[in-house]
Design an enzyme around this catalytic site. Structure first.
Site, PDB file in Angstrom:
ATOM      1  N   CYS A  35       0.568  -1.304   0.115  1.00  0.00           N
ATOM      2  CA  CYS A  35       0.306   0.157   0.041  1.00  0.00           C
ATOM      3  C   CYS A  35       1.178   1.198  -0.062  1.00  0.00           C
ATOM      4  CB  CYS A  35      -1.187  -0.189   1.427  1.00  0.00           C
ATOM      5  SG  CYS A  35      -1.813   1.550   1.498  1.00  0.00           S
ATOM      6  N   CYS A  48      -0.097   3.629   2.618  1.00  0.00           N
ATOM      7  CA  CYS A  48       0.374   3.423   3.651  1.00  0.00           C
ATOM      8  C   CYS A  48       1.632   3.507   4.333  1.00  0.00           C
ATOM      9  CB  CYS A  48      -0.099   2.196   3.798  1.00  0.00           C
ATOM     10  SG  CYS A  48      -1.461   1.064   4.369  1.00  0.00           S
TER      11      CYS A  48
END
Length: 259
Positions: free
Chosen positions: A148, A151
């Site tokens: 991600c 993230c």
């Protein structure tokens, strides 16, 4: 004129042109001349001696000044190539080296805090989920994945907030690729990551934030949890996120792992 008389040698004798009675006066004048001449000599000599040394000293002074100017120019031309170069100094070099090391260390730590913090670092220091639900502290649960991008981008902000509140608030990291957390994914309705769930000390969810958001939102929500407030200021925020449907499911290697 004197009368010329013959003599055996054939020499002519001259009669003086002055009279005998004039002799004393002539002698007196000649004596006066002899007396006055010596008195004039010191004055003449003094004038000559005074003028010559002055001229000599003046010339010597001019020559000395010219020589000093020449020496100055010579010294200036000799020293000019190296006048701008620093003189080697061991103590100064050591101080510069020490400052350079400290500056490099500061840059390293700054990069570590702002850019070098990874999701694995956050996961390694995270509180296990089961422990967080039982220790009586409020909790922030982050659902994430290593692939991600958002993230990874938010990891430094999460780390800073965690360092500020880690003594009062639990920080939990749950990897959506781990099949162990299938039930929690359904319970919290995780559809996009990163997904942050804010739980009070009893485990009740007070709000959630999904995707990219300002660090101030996270800071204010965690601060509200730490102070025991019933609600968080940012209870429902959705930013740019990665879809949880892209997760790469894998089996749990260590049942105790929360990653």
């Amino acid at each position: 004129m004197a009368r010329v008389a013959s003599n055996p040698l054939g020499l002519h004798r001259f009669r003086p042109y002055f009279q005998a009675d004039q002799l004393p006066q002539l002698l007196m004048k000649s004596s006066l001349r002899c007396q006055t001449k010596p008195s004039r000599l010191p004055t003449i000599i003094a004038c000559q001696t005074d003028s010559k040394p002055t001229e000599t000293s003046t010339k010597e002074k001019v020559l000395a000044e010219s020589a000093s100017v020449t020496d100055t120019k010579t010294e200036g031309s000799t020293s000019s190539p190296t006048s701008g170069l620093p003189v080697p100094n061991k103590d100064l070099n050591r101080q510069i080296a020490a400052v350079s090391v400290l500056a490099a260390l500061g840059l390293f730590l700054s990069a570590r805090l702002d850019f070098g913090v990874s999701l694995k670092d956050l996961s390694a220091y995270a509180v296990p989920y089961e422990e967080a639900l039982s220790n009586g502290k409020p909790t922030v649960v982050e659902f994430y994945a290593d692939w991600c991008e958002v993230c990874r981008e938010l990891a430094p902000d999460v780390y800073k907030v965690e360092q500020q509140f880690k003594d009062r608030v639990n920080f939990v990291m749950l990897n959506v690729d781990n099949t162990k957390w299938e039930q929690e994914l359904d319970e919290f309705g995780v559809e996009g990551i990163p997904h942050f769930a804010f739980l009070d000390k009893d485990g009740n969810e007070e709000g959630n934030v999904i995707g990219r958001f300002p660090r101030q939102f996270l800071l204010e929500n965690v601060d509200a949890l730490a102070r025991g407030e019933a609600n968080v200021p940012h209870a429902r925020v959705i930013g740019q996120y990665s879809s949880a449907e892209s997760r790469k499911v894998h089996q749990v290697v260590d049942p105790r792992s929360h990653g």
